[in-house]
Design a protein around this motif. Structure first.
Motif, PDB file in Angstrom:
ATOM      1  N   LEU A   1       0.844  -1.196   0.000  1.00 31.55           N
ATOM      2  CA  LEU A   1       0.000   0.000   0.000  1.00 31.55           C
ATOM      3  C   LEU A   1       0.878   1.244   0.000  1.00 31.55           C
ATOM      4  N   SER A   2       0.491   2.265  -0.755  1.00 28.75           N
ATOM      5  CA  SER A   2       1.295   3.493  -0.769  1.00 28.75           C
ATOM      6  C   SER A   2       0.428   4.719  -1.033  1.00 28.75           C
ATOM      7  N   PHE A   3       0.916   5.845  -0.515  1.00 29.24           N
ATOM      8  CA  PHE A   3       0.307   7.128  -0.831  1.00 29.24           C
ATOM      9  C   PHE A   3       0.710   7.489  -2.255  1.00 29.24           C
ATOM     10  N   THR A   4      -0.152   8.225  -2.925  1.00 30.85           N
ATOM     11  CA  THR A   4       0.153   8.681  -4.283  1.00 30.85           C
ATOM     12  C   THR A   4       0.410  10.179  -4.253  1.00 30.85           C
ATOM     13  N   LYS A   5       0.450  10.788  -5.405  1.00 28.69           N
ATOM     14  CA  LYS A   5       0.604  12.245  -5.473  1.00 28.69           C
ATOM     15  C   LYS A   5      -0.657  12.944  -4.980  1.00 28.69           C
ATOM     16  N   GLY A   6      -1.762  12.190  -4.884  1.00 28.06           N
ATOM     17  CA  GLY A   6      -2.999  12.720  -4.301  1.00 28.06           C
ATOM     18  C   GLY A   6      -3.512  13.958  -4.994  1.00 28.06           C
ATOM     19  N   LEU A   7      -3.645  15.047  -4.251  1.00 28.42           N
ATOM     20  CA  LEU A   7      -4.207  16.285  -4.790  1.00 28.42           C
ATOM     21  C   LEU A   7      -3.392  16.848  -5.943  1.00 28.42           C
ATOM     22  N   SER A   8      -2.145  16.446  -6.043  1.00 29.36           N
ATOM     23  CA  SER A   8      -1.288  16.942  -7.124  1.00 29.36           C
ATOM     24  C   SER A   8      -1.557  16.246  -8.453  1.00 29.36           C
ATOM     25  N   SER A   9      -2.300  15.140  -8.423  1.00 31.09           N
ATOM     26  CA  SER A   9      -2.582  14.383  -9.638  1.00 31.09           C
ATOM     27  C   SER A   9      -4.035  13.913  -9.622  1.00 31.09           C
ATOM     28  N   VAL A  10      -4.857  14.456 -10.502  1.00 32.31           N
ATOM     29  CA  VAL A  10      -6.285  14.102 -10.511  1.00 32.31           C
ATOM     30  C   VAL A  10      -6.530  12.702 -11.062  1.00 32.31           C
ATOM     31  N   GLU A  11      -5.521  12.116 -11.697  1.00 33.31           N
ATOM     32  CA  GLU A  11      -5.676  10.783 -12.275  1.00 33.31           C
ATOM     33  C   GLU A  11      -5.368   9.659 -11.286  1.00 33.31           C
ATOM     34  N   GLU A  12      -4.938  10.014 -10.084  1.00 38.35           N
ATOM     35  CA  GLU A  12      -4.579   9.015  -9.094  1.00 38.35           C
ATOM     36  C   GLU A  12      -5.456   9.157  -7.853  1.00 38.35           C
ATOM     37  N   PRO A  13      -5.618   8.076  -7.109  1.00 44.72           N
ATOM     38  CA  PRO A  13      -6.341   8.169  -5.842  1.00 44.72           C
ATOM     39  C   PRO A  13      -5.421   8.763  -4.773  1.00 44.72           C
ATOM     40  N   ASP A  14      -5.910   8.868  -3.555  1.00 42.81           N
ATOM     41  CA  ASP A  14      -5.063   9.300  -2.446  1.00 42.81           C
ATOM     42  C   ASP A  14      -4.101   8.191  -2.043  1.00 42.81           C
ATOM     43  N   ILE A  15      -4.596   6.953  -2.104  1.00 40.82           N
ATOM     44  CA  ILE A  15      -3.825   5.782  -1.686  1.00 40.82           C
ATOM     45  C   ILE A  15      -4.140   4.664  -2.675  1.00 40.82           C
ATOM     46  N   TRP A  16      -3.150   3.859  -2.985  1.00 41.94           N
ATOM     47  CA  TRP A  16      -3.427   2.697  -3.817  1.00 41.94           C
ATOM     48  C   TRP A  16      -2.555   1.526  -3.423  1.00 41.94           C
ATOM     49  N   LEU A  17      -3.003   0.370  -3.866  1.00 43.67           N
ATOM     50  CA  LEU A  17      -2.231  -0.856  -3.680  1.00 43.67           C
ATOM     51  C   LEU A  17      -2.049  -1.456  -5.061  1.00 43.67           C
ATOM     52  N   ARG A  18      -0.810  -1.481  -5.489  1.00 38.97           N
ATOM     53  CA  ARG A  18      -0.451  -2.105  -6.760  1.00 38.97           C
ATOM     54  C   ARG A  18       0.268  -3.401  -6.446  1.00 38.97           C
ATOM     55  N   GLY A  19      -0.119  -4.460  -7.140  1.00 44.69           N
ATOM     56  CA  GLY A  19       0.528  -5.750  -6.953  1.00 44.69           C
ATOM     57  C   GLY A  19       1.917  -5.758  -7.561  1.00 44.69           C
ATOM     58  N   LEU A  20       2.634  -6.824  -7.342  1.00 45.29           N
ATOM     59  CA  LEU A  20       3.974  -6.959  -7.913  1.00 45.29           C
ATOM     60  C   LEU A  20       3.932  -6.992  -9.436  1.00 45.29           C
ATOM     61  N   ASP A  21       2.759  -7.352  -9.991  1.00 43.44           N
ATOM     62  CA  ASP A  21       2.567  -7.365 -11.440  1.00 43.44           C
ATOM     63  C   ASP A  21       2.075  -6.005 -11.949  1.00 43.44           C
ATOM     64  N   ASP A  22       2.061  -4.988 -11.078  1.00 47.61           N
ATOM     65  CA  ASP A  22       1.627  -3.612 -11.360  1.00 47.61           C
ATOM     66  C   ASP A  22       0.125  -3.487 -11.589  1.00 47.61           C
ATOM     67  N   GLN A  23      -0.635  -4.540 -11.308  1.00 47.55           N
ATOM     68  CA  GLN A  23      -2.095  -4.454 -11.378  1.00 47.55           C
ATOM     69  C   GLN A  23      -2.592  -3.594 -10.214  1.00 47.55           C
ATOM     70  N   LEU A  24      -3.616  -2.807 -10.456  1.00 46.05           N
ATOM     71  CA  LEU A  24      -4.189  -1.950  -9.412  1.00 46.05           C
ATOM     72  C   LEU A  24      -5.218  -2.761  -8.625  1.00 46.05           C
ATOM     73  N   HIS A  25      -4.865  -3.121  -7.404  1.00 45.31           N
ATOM     74  CA  HIS A  25      -5.729  -3.954  -6.570  1.00 45.31           C
ATOM     75  C   HIS A  25      -6.679  -3.141  -5.712  1.00 45.31           C
ATOM     76  N   LEU A  26      -6.248  -1.946  -5.283  1.00 45.41           N
ATOM     77  CA  LEU A  26      -7.077  -1.138  -4.382  1.00 45.41           C
ATOM     78  C   LEU A  26      -6.899   0.334  -4.680  1.00 45.41           C
ATOM     79  N   TRP A  27      -8.011   1.022  -4.846  1.00 43.73           N
ATOM     80  CA  TRP A  27      -8.064   2.473  -5.068  1.00 43.73           C
ATOM     81  C   TRP A  27      -8.789   3.061  -3.878  1.00 43.73           C
ATOM     82  N   ILE A  28      -8.165   4.002  -3.171  1.00 42.22           N
ATOM     83  CA  ILE A  28      -8.786   4.644  -2.009  1.00 42.22           C
ATOM     84  C   ILE A  28      -8.822   6.147  -2.224  1.00 42.22           C
TER      85      ILE A  28
END
Length: 177
Positions: free
Chosen positions: A55-82
């Protein structure tokens, strides 16, 4: 000249009794210049409720294309968008197509009004929606400093948080499962 974020460092002892997940977290959190301390702490709380080594924080408010927090798998698949706050239905619809799981954590004084207006449009989406009481998030924000040692104990829908400056118990109310 652009304003720079304010950096907070949190050392968190996390005990999630719901998931039998126990760990020590060292989080460096950037508070965006337009972000309140309350919103930042709602992000930290949402992070702890979903803690995982990937799980990691993203750029958040600095990037409208990303959530505040996400979980990307080792295969770079997006498992969780928060998302934290009161996002538009279109944003969450797009997120639910991109991620295997989507969660929203609403937290502020207009949260009840937002949910009354959004509930019917969210009901058709595969998304979990939660609400933190505004007064509790305000109380949590008053307890932190730029460098804080904290303890989070999660059991049921309650998160008990202690810091060197005090304690608060925050109930995470499920609005949509």
């Amino acid at each position: 000249m652009a304003l720079k974020p304010t950096i907070y460092k949190f050392k968190i002892s996390l005990s999630d009794l719901n998931r039998d997940y126990y760990t020590a977290l060292i989080l460096t959190v950037a508070q965006h210049p337009s972000e309140t301390v309350e919103r930042m702490m709602a992000r930290v709380l949402a992070y702890c409720l979903n803690a995982d080594e990937l799980l990691s924080f993203t750029k958040g408010l600095s990037s409208v294309e990303e959530p505040d927090i996400w979980l990307r798998g080792l295969d770079d698949q997006l498992h969780l968008w928060i998302d934290v706050g009161e996002p538009a239905q279109e944003r969450i619809k797009k997120a639910s197509r991109m991620a295997k799981n989507t969660k929203v954590y609403s937290f502020n004084s207009k949260s009840d009004t937002w949910w009354q207006q959004s509930q019917s449009s969210f009901s058709a989406l595969p998304v979990q929606v939660y609400q933190f009481p505004w007064k509790d998030i305000q109380a949590l924000a008053k307890l932190i400093s730029r460098t804080s040692d904290m303890s989070f104990t999660i059991t049921g829908d309650s998160t008990y948080i202690t810091t060197q400056n005090g304690e608060v118990d925050i109930i995470c109310r499920e609005l949509q499962a």
